[in-house]
Design an enzyme around this catalytic site. Structure first.
Site, PDB file in Angstrom:
ATOM      1  N   PHE A 129      30.760  46.179  -4.994  1.00  0.00           N
ATOM      2  CA  PHE A 129      31.635  45.941  -6.145  1.00  0.00           C
ATOM      3  C   PHE A 129      31.203  46.887  -7.267  1.00  0.00           C
ATOM      4  CE2 PHE A 129      33.278  43.722  -9.855  1.00  0.00           C
ATOM      5  CZ  PHE A 129      34.562  43.389  -9.421  1.00  0.00           C
ATOM      6  N   ASP A 201      24.124  39.797  -3.773  1.00  0.00           N
ATOM      7  CA  ASP A 201      25.209  39.367  -4.654  1.00  0.00           C
ATOM      8  C   ASP A 201      26.119  38.452  -3.829  1.00  0.00           C
ATOM      9  OD1 ASP A 201      27.449  38.972  -6.211  1.00  0.00           O
ATOM     10  OD2 ASP A 201      27.677  41.061  -6.791  1.00  0.00           O
ATOM     11  N   TYR A 226      33.167  31.685 -10.828  1.00  0.00           N
ATOM     12  CA  TYR A 226      34.601  31.498 -11.050  1.00  0.00           C
ATOM     13  C   TYR A 226      35.477  31.822  -9.848  1.00  0.00           C
ATOM     14  CZ  TYR A 226      33.892  36.425 -12.330  1.00  0.00           C
ATOM     15  OH  TYR A 226      33.496  37.753 -12.345  1.00  0.00           O
ATOM     16  N   LYS A 227      34.902  32.243  -8.735  1.00  0.00           N
ATOM     17  CA  LYS A 227      35.728  32.555  -7.573  1.00  0.00           C
ATOM     18  C   LYS A 227      35.899  31.285  -6.737  1.00  0.00           C
ATOM     19  CE  LYS A 227      34.186  37.389  -7.598  1.00  0.00           C
ATOM     20  NZ  LYS A 227      35.408  37.971  -8.202  1.00  0.00           N
ATOM     21  N   ARG A 375      44.604  41.534  -0.615  1.00  0.00           N
ATOM     22  CA  ARG A 375      43.654  40.546  -0.113  1.00  0.00           C
ATOM     23  C   ARG A 375      44.295  39.164  -0.157  1.00  0.00           C
ATOM     24  NH1 ARG A 375      38.199  41.115  -3.399  1.00  0.00           N
ATOM     25  NH2 ARG A 375      39.606  40.362  -5.025  1.00  0.00           N
TER      26      ARG A 375
END
Length: 399
Positions: A129, A201, A226-227, A375
């Site tokens: 990322f 991560d 938050y995912k 996605r």
């Protein structure tokens, strides 16, 4: 109208009795289908009343006394222990300090390099990322290390062949674009064989994929809230430090809540014992309360059930896509074997950004990634097979 694969009587029965299916009504979906939980999880309906109780029942009447009477000071640890149950970490090894994922990663990467101060290389994946690469590059400049970013497929090879130069290796169990999994245990073992520190991560894995941090002997890890965890926009990140490293880990951000005696207000920093040394500033209580609230149904389900459900949903999506749009199914860039991927699928779609917007206008949330990927994420508590049939119908019409 396209014809999607039918569940059949037995499939329908299993869908109805699946205990995770009963969670759907807990979430505030606004009549929309959320296949982007790998970007931002959906809130539960009763989040607002929970926050209102905190504001009206604790903050307003107690003011500063709330820190001591309502457990606010302990929230980073208590929520950390909740997360530990999903991450395969024993109590006292995860903390939610209240920082962003970027700040948390910076803190952990510097600490990892300090644990191996005699080694010149900070290793990372080119496909990481972007923030991970930005932070890693900044840490390398700060500590006068060499950032070596290699293709994802070559990271283990680099550890085998040149691991004696590596201070820390930063990687992820799930590729954020393709969803491809990396074996946490195998890569961590390579780090240890080379004498390097493994840094993970977990942002695209936490809450949907078993990561078994303790069992895999992971050194350090971070992740966002938050995912799939659903803690809300910008929810604070977490830090994992196993007990074996806690006496020695030296974080660069030495905030007062990481002090052994924070309320003595002395000028010199003395790191706290245990996981508290990973804390920094004053905990953001409202944000922590939102994350705490989001974790309850995940913990009730358990990570193995969440992972099973996500795999079933992604496999069903593929079956539907192969039936209705075999041309798009052939553009899958994720592994076809569900055991080799995380919670999302990535498909190459011409004009992907336009298709994302078209889907949004029809009530379906996905996300595109340049140049041509869409996605589709399968958060197990608020996505159903009926949702998936609808999504494939709409995708067939707009792509």
């Amino acid at each position: 109208m396209t014809i999607q694969p039918k569940l059949g009587d037995e499939g329908s029965r299993r869908e109805k009795i699946d205990p995770l299916s009963s969670c759907l009504d807990e979430y505030a979906l606004d009549g929309r289908i959320h296949l982007n939980g790998n970007s931002l999880g959906a809130p539960r309906h009763n989040l607002v009343p929970a926050l209102e109780r905190l504001v009206s029942g604790q903050w307003a009447p107690l003011q500063v006394r709330g820190w001591f009477h309502e457990g606010w000071l302990e929230l980073p640890r208590t929520i950390g222990d909740k997360l530990g149950a999903l991450l395969g970490a024993a109590p006292g090894q995860v903390v939610v300090a209240g920082e962003t994922t970027s700040t948390t990663l910076f803190n952990v990467l510097v600490a990892a390099c300090r644990l191996r101060s005699d080694r010149p290389v900070l290793l990372a994946e080119q496909e990481s990322f972007p923030t991970d690469l930005y932070i890693a590059a900044s840490v390398a400049r700060l500590l006068d290390r060499d950032l070596v970013a290699v293709p994802r497929a070559d990271l283990d090879i680099r550890l085998r062949d040149h691991g004696d130069q590596v201070a820390a290796a930063l990687t992820s169990p799930v590729d954020f674009r393709t969803g491809e999994r990396r074996d946490i245990g195998a890569t961590t073992a390579l780090c240890h064989h080379a004498g390097a520190i493994s840094v993970w991560d977990l942002s695209h894995a936490a809450g949907v994929l078993p990561v078994d941090l303790d069992a895999n002997d992971v050194d350090l890890a971070v992740g966002c809230g938050y995912k799939y965890l659903g803690g809300g926009p910008g929810a604070p990140a977490f830090t994992y430090v196993p007990a074996r490293h806690q006496p020695d880990v030296d974080f660069p951000l030495a905030g007062w809540h990481g002090h052994a005696r924070p309320f003595t207000m002395v000028p010199g920093f003395e790191p706290a014992d245990g996981i508290d040394r990973a804390r920094t500033g004053t905990p953001p209580v409202l944000s922590l309360a939102g994350l705490d609230h989001a974790l309850d149904p995940l913990l009730e389900a358990g990570i193995e059930a969440l992972y099973r459900r996500s795999r079933e949903l992604s496999d069903y999506f593929l079956a539907c896509l192969e039936e209705s749009r075999p041309d798009l199914a052939r553009q899958l860039v994720s592994p076809r074997d569900a055991r080799r991927r995380g919670g999302h699928l990535a498909v190459r779609v011409p004009d992907a950004e336009r298709v994302e917007h078209e889907l949004a206008e029809r009530g379906v949330h996905v996300d595109s990634r340049p140049p041509d990927l869409i996605r589709f994420a399968f958060a197990p508590l608020y996505v159903t097979k009926d949702h998936i049939r609808q999504v494939v119908d709409i995708l067939t019409a707009v792509a």
